[in-house]
Write a protein that holds these residues in place. Structure first.
Motif, short mmCIF file in Angstrom:
data_model
loop_
_atom_site.label_atom_id
_atom_site.label_comp_id
_atom_site.label_asym_id
_atom_site.label_seq_id
_atom_site.Cartn_x
_atom_site.Cartn_y
_atom_site.Cartn_z
N LYS A 19 0.82 -1.20 0.00
CA LYS A 19 0.00 0.00 0.00
C LYS A 19 0.86 1.25 0.00
O LYS A 19 0.42 2.30 -0.43
CB LYS A 19 -0.91 0.01 1.22
N SER A 20 2.07 1.15 0.50
CA SER A 20 2.96 2.30 0.62
C SER A 20 3.99 2.31 -0.48
O SER A 20 4.43 1.25 -0.93
CB SER A 20 3.70 2.24 1.96
N PRO A 21 4.42 3.50 -0.90
CA PRO A 21 5.54 3.54 -1.85
C PRO A 21 6.77 2.92 -1.18
O PRO A 21 6.96 3.08 0.02
CB PRO A 21 5.76 5.02 -2.11
N ASN A 25 15.57 2.32 -3.58
CA ASN A 25 16.53 1.21 -3.66
C ASN A 25 15.97 -0.08 -3.06
O ASN A 25 16.71 -0.86 -2.49
CB ASN A 25 17.83 1.60 -2.97
N GLN A 26 14.66 -0.31 -3.19
CA GLN A 26 14.04 -1.52 -2.63
C GLN A 26 14.76 -2.75 -3.15
O GLN A 26 14.99 -2.88 -4.35
CB GLN A 26 12.57 -1.60 -3.01
N GLN A 27 15.08 -3.65 -2.24
CA GLN A 27 15.84 -4.84 -2.62
C GLN A 27 15.08 -6.11 -2.28
O GLN A 27 14.31 -6.15 -1.33
CB GLN A 27 17.18 -4.86 -1.89
N GLU A 80 11.31 -6.73 2.33
CA GLU A 80 10.89 -5.91 3.46
C GLU A 80 10.18 -4.67 2.93
O GLU A 80 10.72 -3.97 2.09
CB GLU A 80 12.09 -5.49 4.30
N THR A 81 8.96 -4.44 3.40
CA THR A 81 8.22 -3.23 3.08
C THR A 81 7.89 -2.53 4.39
O THR A 81 8.15 -3.06 5.47
CB THR A 81 6.92 -3.53 2.31
N ALA A 82 7.25 -1.36 4.30
CA ALA A 82 6.85 -0.64 5.51
C ALA A 82 5.82 -1.45 6.30
O ALA A 82 5.73 -1.32 7.52
CB ALA A 82 6.28 0.72 5.13
#
Length: 94
Positions: A19-21, A25-27, A80-82
């Motif tokens: 749901k969140s941006p 550099n999301q890995q 891993e996301t928020a």
């Protein structure tokens, strides 16, 4: 979240939604059965659904950080996301 196909022989697409941006550099980290990191992939955004859910994906071609093919077997990927941390299993079969 999906990885298609599983098991896979040459490459697989790891997809997830949030749901969140996510960070620029999301890995996505790939680990072998011993827990050793094999590869780090960068996720790219594939759009936003009508409900504001963001779609991301990355392709893993069964290679390590040095570009060499890894052995067939069980691998894990970690995202891993928020909102959460996800770890899923995938099988490389040649």
């Amino acid at each position: 979240m999906a990885h298609l196909p599983n098991p896979f022989a040459t490459s697989t697409t790891i997809s997830f939604t949030t749901k969140s941006p996510i960070a620029e550099n999301q890995q996505i980290e790939i680990f072998n059965i011993k827990g050793q990191k094999v590869k780090t992939l960068k996720a790219t955004e594939n759009g936003i659904t009508e409900y504001g859910i963001r779609k991301y994906s990355a392709i893993w071609e069964g290679k390590n950080e040095q570009g060499k093919q890894v052995a067939q077997g069980v691998y894990f990927y970690k995202i891993e996301t928020a909102e959460k941390t996800m770890v899923k299993k995938m099988i490389l079969f040649r």
